[in-house]
Structure formats: structure tokens, C-alpha cells
Design a protein around this motif. Structure first.
Motif, short mmCIF file in Angstrom:
data_model
loop_
_atom_site.label_atom_id
_atom_site.label_comp_id
_atom_site.label_asym_id
_atom_site.label_seq_id
_atom_site.Cartn_x
_atom_site.Cartn_y
_atom_site.Cartn_z
N THR A 282 49.96 -37.37 118.63
CA THR A 282 49.07 -38.53 118.85
C THR A 282 47.61 -38.09 118.96
O THR A 282 46.73 -38.91 119.15
N SER A 283 47.35 -36.80 118.83
CA SER A 283 45.99 -36.28 118.88
C SER A 283 45.40 -36.28 117.47
O SER A 283 45.98 -35.72 116.53
N ARG A 284 44.23 -36.88 117.31
CA ARG A 284 43.58 -36.90 116.00
C ARG A 284 43.26 -35.50 115.52
O ARG A 284 43.36 -35.19 114.33
N ARG A 285 42.87 -34.64 116.44
CA ARG A 285 42.51 -33.27 116.08
C ARG A 285 43.73 -32.53 115.54
O ARG A 285 43.67 -31.90 114.48
N VAL A 286 44.84 -32.61 116.25
CA VAL A 286 46.05 -31.93 115.81
C VAL A 286 46.56 -32.54 114.51
O VAL A 286 46.97 -31.82 113.59
N ARG A 287 46.49 -33.85 114.41
CA ARG A 287 46.96 -34.52 113.19
C ARG A 287 46.14 -34.09 111.98
O ARG A 287 46.68 -33.83 110.90
N LEU A 288 44.83 -33.99 112.16
CA LEU A 288 43.97 -33.58 111.05
C LEU A 288 44.32 -32.18 110.57
O LEU A 288 44.47 -31.92 109.38
N VAL A 289 44.45 -31.25 111.51
CA VAL A 289 44.74 -29.86 111.15
C VAL A 289 46.15 -29.75 110.58
O VAL A 289 46.37 -29.05 109.58
N PHE A 290 47.10 -30.42 111.18
CA PHE A 290 48.48 -30.41 110.72
C PHE A 290 48.56 -30.88 109.27
O PHE A 290 49.20 -30.25 108.41
N ASP A 291 47.89 -32.01 108.98
CA ASP A 291 47.93 -32.57 107.63
C ASP A 291 47.23 -31.67 106.62
O ASP A 291 47.67 -31.56 105.46
N LEU A 292 46.14 -31.03 107.03
CA LEU A 292 45.44 -30.12 106.12
C LEU A 292 46.31 -28.92 105.77
O LEU A 292 46.39 -28.50 104.61
N LEU A 293 46.97 -28.36 106.76
CA LEU A 293 47.88 -27.24 106.52
C LEU A 293 49.01 -27.66 105.59
O LEU A 293 49.37 -26.92 104.66
N ALA A 294 49.57 -28.84 105.84
CA ALA A 294 50.68 -29.32 105.01
C ALA A 294 50.24 -29.53 103.56
O ALA A 294 51.03 -29.33 102.63
N LYS A 295 49.00 -29.90 103.36
CA LYS A 295 48.48 -30.15 102.01
C LYS A 295 48.18 -28.85 101.26
O LYS A 295 48.46 -28.73 100.06
N GLU A 296 47.61 -27.87 101.95
CA GLU A 296 47.11 -26.67 101.27
C GLU A 296 48.12 -25.54 101.16
O GLU A 296 48.06 -24.74 100.22
N ILE A 297 49.02 -25.41 102.10
CA ILE A 297 49.96 -24.28 102.08
C ILE A 297 50.79 -24.25 100.80
O ILE A 297 50.94 -23.17 100.19
N PRO A 298 51.36 -25.37 100.33
CA PRO A 298 52.18 -25.29 99.11
C PRO A 298 51.43 -24.74 97.90
O PRO A 298 51.97 -23.93 97.14
N SER A 299 50.19 -25.17 97.71
CA SER A 299 49.44 -24.69 96.54
C SER A 299 49.10 -23.21 96.67
O SER A 299 49.14 -22.47 95.68
N LEU A 300 48.77 -22.75 97.87
CA LEU A 300 48.45 -21.33 98.06
C LEU A 300 49.67 -20.45 97.85
O LEU A 300 49.54 -19.30 97.40
N LEU A 301 50.86 -20.97 98.15
CA LEU A 301 52.08 -20.20 97.95
C LEU A 301 52.67 -20.40 96.56
O LEU A 301 53.64 -19.72 96.20
N GLY A 302 52.09 -21.33 95.79
CA GLY A 302 52.66 -21.63 94.48
C GLY A 302 54.06 -22.22 94.60
O GLY A 302 54.94 -21.95 93.79
N SER A 303 54.25 -23.06 95.60
CA SER A 303 55.58 -23.59 95.91
C SER A 303 55.90 -24.79 95.05
O SER A 303 55.09 -25.71 94.88
N ASP A 304 57.11 -24.80 94.51
CA ASP A 304 57.61 -25.92 93.71
C ASP A 304 58.24 -26.94 94.66
O ASP A 304 59.17 -26.61 95.41
N PRO A 305 57.76 -28.20 94.65
CA PRO A 305 58.35 -29.20 95.55
C PRO A 305 59.86 -29.36 95.38
O PRO A 305 60.57 -29.66 96.35
N GLU A 306 60.35 -29.15 94.16
CA GLU A 306 61.79 -29.30 93.93
C GLU A 306 62.60 -28.25 94.70
O GLU A 306 63.75 -28.48 95.04
N ALA A 307 61.97 -27.09 94.94
CA ALA A 307 62.68 -26.01 95.64
C ALA A 307 63.00 -26.37 97.08
O ALA A 307 63.91 -25.79 97.69
N LEU A 308 62.25 -27.33 97.65
CA LEU A 308 62.46 -27.69 99.06
C LEU A 308 63.81 -28.36 99.28
O LEU A 308 64.30 -28.37 100.41
N LYS A 309 64.40 -28.87 98.22
CA LYS A 309 65.71 -29.53 98.37
C LYS A 309 66.76 -28.54 98.88
O LYS A 309 67.73 -28.94 99.54
N ASP A 310 66.58 -27.28 98.55
CA ASP A 310 67.56 -26.27 98.98
C ASP A 310 67.51 -26.02 100.48
O ASP A 310 68.44 -25.45 101.05
#
Length: 312
Positions: A282-310
Motif C-alpha cells: 500500500t506504499s506508493r514508494r514500494v509500489r513504484l520500485v516494485f513495478d519498475l523492477l518487474a518491468k525491467e528485469i525480464p528484458s535485462l535477463l532476456g527472459s521469454d514470457p512463455e518460459a514462466l509457465k514452467d
């Protein structure tokens, strides 16, 4: 010093109490110092100061480390309850915050802290310059309930009901060595070619060996003449030709000084989770950082969204 006393009329420094609690849970000063990210002598002085302040002996030295005395066993439950209560108060206050400015603590492994977080934090500084960032670089799982961090990047699903997790990416790891090292070995092609090879060990060496052997290798402790608990040191050792190391593909494949040892072997796949305490969401600060990490980590790792099904 005495072995027991009435704690109800005692007040003491929380930093000393926390040092005592983590030492009790880890079983040794060295392990507690690593978990808290402080020098072992400093931690030892805090525990000793608490003993002197209370006038009791809290630990006895045994061959395997430290063992709680009767007084220590009595005190540890009180301190643990204090820590949980303090964490709940702090999280409730943070969770009600409507402002973005303030401090946030992110914990991640040494490799993620050194190579994955910096470009994301550079973006965060542009987006929200009023946020003060602390990165807790540790391969030890930090306790989010006690506010040892606000957000954690982990490779396992959280199991505690107070925590929430979001599966954000797949990461992959493989064996790496310098081209010269592989040339001297005659360019190994199969796991059997590595039976006599020099590897660089990490903490929990037996577990690492069992995991590699389960993947078709035939290794023993004699393959690991060099070992370190620090993953950054481990990686640099591999880069300097001291042996075969294991590391993330997003890092190793981009390093001109390293090559995959067995490029035709399938890499080790594992999930990347973002974890935080429910109240902090419920903290805007934590939500902002959490969402930014969730957005950027997959691209930096070259992660395929389909792979998450496993891993779902």
C-alpha cells in the motif's frame, strides 16, 4: 555473570539485541556477521556489550560454534517477539505512506546486485530522485518480516503467508571458463570430459556437487581445489583462468573473456521472483520500485514470457 534473571524490568539497545538474535539463529558469530553484513569483531562487541549490560552469559562456546545458555534461551524468545512487533509497526507506518520520497531497501544476490540492479536504479534515480536507495547485496535470504529489506529479488517462490511474490522472469546459468583454459583441456565436448577438470567451488559445496552430478557430471571434492562464498570473487576467479565457474548466461555470454564450457548442453533454468511484505504494497514508494523492477528485469535477463509457465 548470572545464568537467569527477570527480563520484565530490563531495557537495552535494540542493535545489540538484534545482534544477539541473529547470532542465536545462525549459530556462530561468523555466520551472523555475514547475515547482517557487518564485521565479525563489531558483532562480537555488540553481543558482549549486551551480556555486560544485562549481567548474564548468553552463549557458551562449543566445538560447532555457540550454544545458548539458559539465560540466552529465555531472552531469545523475548527479543524475537520484540523484533516482530517492531517490524509490524514499521511496516504499518510505511504502508500508509502516500509520499514517494524516502528510503527503500532492496536485497538481492551479489551477482544481481552488481550486474542487474545498477541500470534499473539509474532509471529509478531519474524517475524519483527523492528516493534514497539501499542495496543489501547478500546471498543469504533476508527476513522481510523484520524489515531487513523492503523488496527482495529471489529465485524461489515465497512461502510465508505475510509475503507476496510476483514471478517476473526466468534466469539461466551455465558453466564458463576462459578460452585458454578450455584449449588446454582439449575443448571438452561432454560432461565425461570434465571428470578431471578444475572447478571453482561456492558455499554449500556438497550441494553444488550433487546438483552437477544429477545433471550427468561425475565430480567430487577433489575437482574443487579453490572455493569461495562470494559469487563475485568466484566469477573473477573464472575470468582469470583458475578453473570452471558457474554463472548466469546473461552475464557470461556477454563476457569476451569467457566461453561456455559445453555450449551444446542445456543451461540450468530457474525463476526470478520479486517479494515484499503485504502491508508494504500500500506504499506508493514500494509500489513504484516494485513495478519498475518487474518491468525491467525480464528484458535485462532476456527472459521469454512463455518460459514462466514452467514455474507457475
Amino acid at each position: 555473570m548470572h545464568d537467569c534473571m527477570d527480563w520484565r524490568n530490563v531495557s537495552f539497545d535494540w542493535n545489540r539485541a538484534r545482534a544477539f538474535l541473529v547470532t542465536a539463529e545462525e549459530g556462530s558469530l561468523s555466520a551472523a556477521a555475514r547475515a547482517l553484513g557487518m564485521a565479525q569483531p563489531t558483532l562480537g562487541r555488540q553481543v558482549t556489550a549486551l551480556e555486560e549490560e544485562l549481567g548474564v552469559t548468553l552463549f557458551e562456546r562449543v566445538p560447532r560454534g555457540l550454544e545458548l545458555t539458559t539465560a540466552g534461551l529465555d531472552l531469545v524468545e523475548h527479543v524475537r517477539a520484540m523484533g516482530e512487533a517492531a517490524g509490524r509497526v514499521s511496516m504499518a507506518a510505511t504502508g500508509q505512506s502516500d509520499t514517494v520520497d524516502g528510503q527503500i531497501s532492496i536485497t538481492a544476490s551479489e551477482i544481481y546486485s552488481a550486474y542487474l540492479l545498477p541500470p534499473i536504479l539509474a532509471q529509478l534515480r531519474d524517475i524519483a530522485p527523492g528516493i534514497d536507495i539501499e542495496v543489501v547485496a547478500s546471498n543469504t535470504v533476508r527476513d522481510l518480516k523484520r524489515r531487513e529489506a523492503d523488496i527482495a529479488i529471489r529465485n524461489a517462490r515465497p512461502t510465508q503467508p505475510e509475503l507476496i511474490g510476483k514471478l517476473v522472469a526466468e534466469d539461466r546459468a551455465a558453466l564458463y571458463a576462459t578460452p585458454d583454459f578450455l584449449e588446454q583441456m582439449g575443448q571438452p565436448q561432454t560432461p565425461d570430459d570434465l571428470r578431471e577438470a578444475d572447478f571453482i567451488g561456492l558455499e554449500n559445496l556438497d550441494q553444488l556437487i550433487d546438483g552437477l552430478n544429477a545433471g550427468g557430471y561425475e565430480l567430487s571434492r577433489r575437482n574443487f581445489a579453490i572455493q569461495t562464498e562470494n559469487h563475485l570473487v568466484h566469477w573473477q576467479m573464472a575470468r582469470h583462468g583458475l578453473g570452471i565457474g558457474i554463472g548466469p548466461c546473461h552475464l557470461g555470454d556477454r563476457d569476451p573473456g569467457l566461453a561456455r564450457v559445453l555450449p551444446n548442453e542445456e543451461p540450468i533454468r530457474f525463476p526470478v521472483w520479486l517479494v515484499a511484505h503485504r502491508e508494504l504494497q500500500t506504499s506508493r514508494r514500494v509500489r513504484l520500485v516494485f513495478d519498475l523492477l518487474a518491468k525491467e528485469i525480464p528484458s535485462l535477463l532476456g527472459s521469454d514470457p512463455e518460459a514462466l509457465k514452467d514455474f507457475a
